[in-house]
Structure formats: structure tokens, C-alpha cells
Design a protein around this motif. Structure first.
Motif, PDB file in Angstrom:
ATOM      1  N   ARG A 189       0.835  -1.210   0.000  1.00  0.00           N
ATOM      2  CA  ARG A 189       0.000   0.000   0.000  1.00  0.00           C
ATOM      3  C   ARG A 189       0.870   1.260   0.000  1.00  0.00           C
ATOM      4  O   ARG A 189       0.572   2.234  -0.704  1.00  0.00           O
ATOM      5  N   ILE A 190       1.948   1.240   0.775  1.00  0.00           N
ATOM      6  CA  ILE A 190       2.846   2.398   0.826  1.00  0.00           C
ATOM      7  C   ILE A 190       3.472   2.640  -0.543  1.00  0.00           C
ATOM      8  O   ILE A 190       3.570   3.778  -1.009  1.00  0.00           O
ATOM      9  N   LYS A 191       3.900   1.579  -1.221  1.00  0.00           N
ATOM     10  CA  LYS A 191       4.496   1.729  -2.555  1.00  0.00           C
ATOM     11  C   LYS A 191       3.493   2.323  -3.536  1.00  0.00           C
ATOM     12  O   LYS A 191       3.827   3.193  -4.345  1.00  0.00           O
ATOM     13  N   ARG A 192       2.256   1.842  -3.466  1.00  0.00           N
ATOM     14  CA  ARG A 192       1.228   2.338  -4.385  1.00  0.00           C
ATOM     15  C   ARG A 192       0.941   3.811  -4.120  1.00  0.00           C
ATOM     16  O   ARG A 192       0.890   4.624  -5.054  1.00  0.00           O
ATOM     17  N   ILE A 193       0.778   4.169  -2.844  1.00  0.00           N
ATOM     18  CA  ILE A 193       0.482   5.568  -2.513  1.00  0.00           C
ATOM     19  C   ILE A 193       1.689   6.454  -2.808  1.00  0.00           C
ATOM     20  O   ILE A 193       1.544   7.598  -3.253  1.00  0.00           O
ATOM     21  N   SER A 194       2.910   5.920  -2.596  1.00  0.00           N
ATOM     22  CA  SER A 194       4.117   6.706  -2.841  1.00  0.00           C
ATOM     23  C   SER A 194       4.243   7.096  -4.307  1.00  0.00           C
ATOM     24  O   SER A 194       4.771   8.164  -4.630  1.00  0.00           O
ATOM     25  N   SER A 195       3.762   6.235  -5.196  1.00  0.00           N
ATOM     26  CA  SER A 195       3.807   6.588  -6.621  1.00  0.00           C
ATOM     27  C   SER A 195       2.916   7.795  -6.899  1.00  0.00           C
ATOM     28  O   SER A 195       3.235   8.656  -7.727  1.00  0.00           O
ATOM     29  N   VAL A 196       1.786   7.884  -6.178  1.00  0.00           N
ATOM     30  CA  VAL A 196       0.917   9.055  -6.299  1.00  0.00           C
ATOM     31  C   VAL A 196       1.619  10.285  -5.728  1.00  0.00           C
ATOM     32  O   VAL A 196       1.587  11.377  -6.314  1.00  0.00           O
ATOM     33  N   VAL A 197       2.277  10.108  -4.576  1.00  0.00           N
ATOM     34  CA  VAL A 197       3.015  11.220  -3.966  1.00  0.00           C
ATOM     35  C   VAL A 197       4.075  11.755  -4.924  1.00  0.00           C
ATOM     36  O   VAL A 197       4.204  12.960  -5.130  1.00  0.00           O
ATOM     37  N   ASP A 198       4.846  10.845  -5.539  1.00  0.00           N
ATOM     38  CA  ASP A 198       5.911  11.263  -6.453  1.00  0.00           C
ATOM     39  C   ASP A 198       5.345  12.056  -7.632  1.00  0.00           C
ATOM     40  O   ASP A 198       5.901  13.080  -8.036  1.00  0.00           O
ATOM     41  N   SER A 199       4.239  11.569  -8.207  1.00  0.00           N
ATOM     42  CA  SER A 199       3.635  12.256  -9.347  1.00  0.00           C
ATOM     43  C   SER A 199       3.112  13.633  -8.952  1.00  0.00           C
ATOM     44  O   SER A 199       3.356  14.630  -9.632  1.00  0.00           O
ATOM     45  N   GLU A 200       2.382  13.696  -7.841  1.00  0.00           N
ATOM     46  CA  GLU A 200       1.815  14.968  -7.402  1.00  0.00           C
ATOM     47  C   GLU A 200       2.908  15.940  -6.964  1.00  0.00           C
ATOM     48  O   GLU A 200       2.796  17.151  -7.180  1.00  0.00           O
ATOM     49  N   ALA A 201       3.986  15.416  -6.357  1.00  0.00           N
ATOM     50  CA  ALA A 201       5.088  16.283  -5.943  1.00  0.00           C
ATOM     51  C   ALA A 201       5.795  16.863  -7.151  1.00  0.00           C
ATOM     52  O   ALA A 201       6.234  18.018  -7.134  1.00  0.00           O
ATOM     53  N   ASP A 202       5.913  16.071  -8.220  1.00  0.00           N
ATOM     54  CA  ASP A 202       6.504  16.572  -9.459  1.00  0.00           C
ATOM     55  C   ASP A 202       5.702  17.759  -9.988  1.00  0.00           C
ATOM     56  O   ASP A 202       6.256  18.778 -10.395  1.00  0.00           O
ATOM     57  N   LEU A 203       4.381  17.615  -9.971  1.00  0.00           N
ATOM     58  CA  LEU A 203       3.530  18.703 -10.447  1.00  0.00           C
ATOM     59  C   LEU A 203       3.646  19.929  -9.534  1.00  0.00           C
ATOM     60  O   LEU A 203       3.644  21.073 -10.005  1.00  0.00           O
ATOM     61  N   ALA A 204       3.759  19.696  -8.216  1.00  0.00           N
ATOM     62  CA  ALA A 204       3.893  20.811  -7.277  1.00  0.00           C
ATOM     63  C   ALA A 204       5.193  21.563  -7.516  1.00  0.00           C
ATOM     64  O   ALA A 204       5.226  22.801  -7.502  1.00  0.00           O
ATOM     65  N   ARG A 205       6.289  20.822  -7.749  1.00  0.00           N
ATOM     66  CA  ARG A 205       7.565  21.478  -8.014  1.00  0.00           C
ATOM     67  C   ARG A 205       7.510  22.265  -9.322  1.00  0.00           C
ATOM     68  O   ARG A 205       8.081  23.337  -9.441  1.00  0.00           O
ATOM     69  N   MET A 206       6.836  21.681 -10.322  1.00  0.00           N
ATOM     70  CA  MET A 206       6.746  22.364 -11.609  1.00  0.00           C
ATOM     71  C   MET A 206       5.961  23.666 -11.496  1.00  0.00           C
ATOM     72  O   MET A 206       6.241  24.633 -12.207  1.00  0.00           O
TER      73      MET A 206
END
Length: 352
Positions: A189-206
Motif C-alpha cells: 500500500r505504501i508503494k502504491r500511494i508513494s507513486s501518487v506522492v511522487d507524481s503529485e510532488a513533481d507537479l507541485a515542483r513544476m
């Protein structure tokens, strides 16, 4: 001057309520709240290492585990900043880990398993930091962050509850086998949610500087060809797909693409061509076939996946690395730096 934390979020309060439910009682709260920092926990780890009964494998595992707690520390700082969790969060995280180690220390048969469990959870946390000047996060990123945190602290709570509910070694060993399955499910579950975190964090940084990323869209229209004083010819291709060995036909279309992009015709101009049609008719395969054929014509062939801003940034990072444009390893994950480096390289390089 330190910036104040954001107001406490209801998401964090719900996570804390779930933690208390999993803990199953208030008797451990005092012990948990006594630990307020990573340094406090590391002092406790050293005291466990100093015990004369510790075997070499356990000692090495403790030694290996300590640096992994830096991942937990970084993630806790992100949560505290995002949700105003302050000292409550650090107590829940570090206090829970210390209590788990305290309960497991006399249980030599399980201590090694506990150390490996803590290491696995630490290694699966998202690898990013949101700094103090980061703008408001999206609801999706907030939810994903708190979901990861909830998974971790609730698993800590269930581990503490297991030791409390099974004080005898035999019963504890049987319960621990089931707990291993719980760890596997939690990790997934952590791995699955972390992939969402990584994607959303990329958008936040952009979104920190939208102007820079608008430049990506303008790039294909505004590129001008300059000259590079370096006489050395660059040969590089970034095509993230294998050539389709079963591709056949389409010779007329390929010929038109070659003609439209032929560098021998008016070499001072920037050329472009668009492939359009219904989904599934083979546009990508046609472009891929041309890209591989173009390797013989052009010194550099670059494929940018433009599905969304995330795939664009990933492509530019890979291209910047392949062209050896990075000055140091710290820049490798910086999408903005990659985009600007590749753009400048394209603007100032002439390929014959």
C-alpha cells in the motif's frame, strides 16, 4: 528566522485518531511522548547495541538501521510542515519506534525480524522534501502524504499492540507470522500511494515557476540554430522504445516525413511535421520507425514523451543526462534545470 508551521489539518487529526485506535489503549502514551527527536531515538539504539547479550548479526542490523532513520526524519519534516503536526508527529514516530525496540529487545527470537521490518518501512517512504517556500499543495498530494504517514504509524501501533497482547514467546511467535503478512500488505500500500506522492510532488515542483514550463511548450516553435565552438561532433539518441521488427509498409508516408525534415533543404530553418489520425492507426509506430531511420541522417535524435508535464520532465532529465549536461549529481532530479540545459544545448548546437 524560522517560518511557522501551517495550521493543523483535519487530515492529521484523523490519522492520529486511527493510530490511537490501532494502539488499543492509553497506557503506552506516556512512554511514546517521551521521545521528541531522532537523536533521542539514536541514543536508545546505542544503549541496545551496548547490551552484552547482543549477537553480532543484531549489532550489525542496528548499525545499518540508524542511517535509514534519516528517511523517516525527512518524511516526518515534510508531514509536519504540510499539516502542522509539530511535536505530536515526532513523538508518535520516534516514540513508537523506541517502544517497539524496547519491547523486542528481550525477545531475542524476534528482535532481528523487528529490525528488518523497521528498515523495510523506512526504505519505502517517498524520497522527496517539500521546502518552506513550496506553495499550497494540491488536495491529492495532501491526501497521499497523510495516507502514507497513516499506514506507517498505524503499523507501528499494531506492532506495539502485538507485543502487549502476546507477552509469552510461543504465542508471540505464532502471532508474528501473521504480522509478517500485515507488513507485506502495508508495504504494498505504501508503494502504491508513494507513486501518487511522487507524481503529485513533481507537479507541485513544476508549479513553482510556471513560466519555465511554458517555455517547454514554446520550445519547438522558438528554437533557433546557432553554432557551437566545439568542433567535436555529438552522436546521441534518446528513443525509449525498441524498434518494431514487424513494421512494414508505410513507405510513402515515411518518404514524406523524410522530405519534410530533410536537413539538406534550407538548413537554416527549423522544420516540423505533425502526424494526426484516430487512435490505434499507427502514428506512434510510424514516428518510431522514422526516428530509427533518422539516426543515420542526424547526429542527435531525441524522443520527448509529451503525454503530460510529468512525462515531459522525465524525458528532459534523461536527455540531459545522456548528453552529459549535468554539472553534479544534485541536478539529476531537477526537472527545471534539465529543461533549461537541453533547451540551451539545442539553441547553441549545430549538427551537420
Amino acid at each position: 528566522m524560522e517560518k511557522s508551521l501551517r495550521p493543523k489539518s483535519p487530515l492529521w487529526h484523523r490519522a492520529l485518531e486511527r493510530y490511537q485506535e490501532e494502539l488499543g489503549g492509553d497506557e503506552d502514551n506516556q512512554a511514546i511522548n517521551e521521545v521528541h527527536s531522532l537523536d533521542d531515538l539514536l541514543s536508545h539504539v546505542k544503549s541496545i547495541q551496548a547490551m552484552p547479550s547482543r549477537d553480532r548479526q543484531t549489532w550489525m542490523s542496528l548499525n545499518r538501521l540508524a542511517p535509514k532513520f534519516k528517511f523517516v526524519d525527512d518524511f516526518s519534516a515534510t508531514i509536519a510542515l504540510a499539516f502542522g503536526a509539530d511535536a505530536t508527529l515526532t513523538a508518535v514516530v520516534w516514540g513508537s519506534i523506541r517502544l517497539i525496540l524496547t519491547l523486542a529487545s528481550p525477545a531475542g527470537d524476534i528482535l532481528q525480524d523487528v529490525l528488518e521490518m523497521l528498515e523495510e518501512l523506512s526504505l519505502n517512504l517517498p524520497r522527496f522534501r517539500l521546502y518552506e517556500d513550496t506553495p499550497s499543495m494540491s488536495r491529492q498530494l495532501e491526501t497521499a502524504l497523510i495516507d502514507v504517514c497513516t499506514e506507517v504509524i498505524c503499523f507501528y501501533a499494531r506492532t506495539i499492540h502485538l507485543f502487549r497482547a502476546h507477552p509469552h514467546a510461543l504465542l508471540r511467535r505464532k502471532a508474528w507470522e501473521s504480522h509478517h503478512n500485515d507488513l507485506s500488505r502495508t508495504t504494498m500500500r505504501i508503494k502504491r500511494i508513494s507513486s501518487v506522492v511522487d507524481s503529485e510532488a513533481d507537479l507541485a515542483r513544476m508549479s513553482l515557476d510556471d513560466h519555465k514550463y511554458k517555455e517547454v511548450i514554446k520550445l519547438m516553435d522558438n528554437l533557433t540554430t546557432g553554432r557551437n565552438d566545439d568542433d567535436k561532433q555529438t552522436k546521441y539518441r534518446h528513443i525509449p522504445f525498441l524498434q518494431n521488427s514487424r513494421f512494414s509498409g508505410r513507405s510513402e508516408l515515411l518518404s514524406k516525413i523524410h522530405g519534410a525534415l530533410d536537413p539538406g533543404q534550407t538548413p537554416s530553418s527549423t522544420k516540423s511535421i505533425a502526424l494526426f489520425g484516430m487512435g490505434g492507426v499507427g502514428k506512434t509506430q510510424l514516428a518510431l520507425q522514422y526516428a530509427y531511420q533518422a539516426v543515420e541522417t542526424f547526429g542527435v535524435v531525441l524522443w520527448v514523451a509529451a503525454d503530460n508535464l510529468i512525462t515531459i520532465s522525465q524525458s528532459f532529465r534523461a536527455i540531459a543526462q545522456g548528453l552529459q549536461l549535468y554539472q553534479n549529481t544534485d541536478e539529476i532530479q531537477d526537472s527545471a534545470a534539465a529543461i533549461w540545459k537541453v533547451k540551451n544545448w539545442l539553441s547553441n548546437t549545430s549538427m551537420s
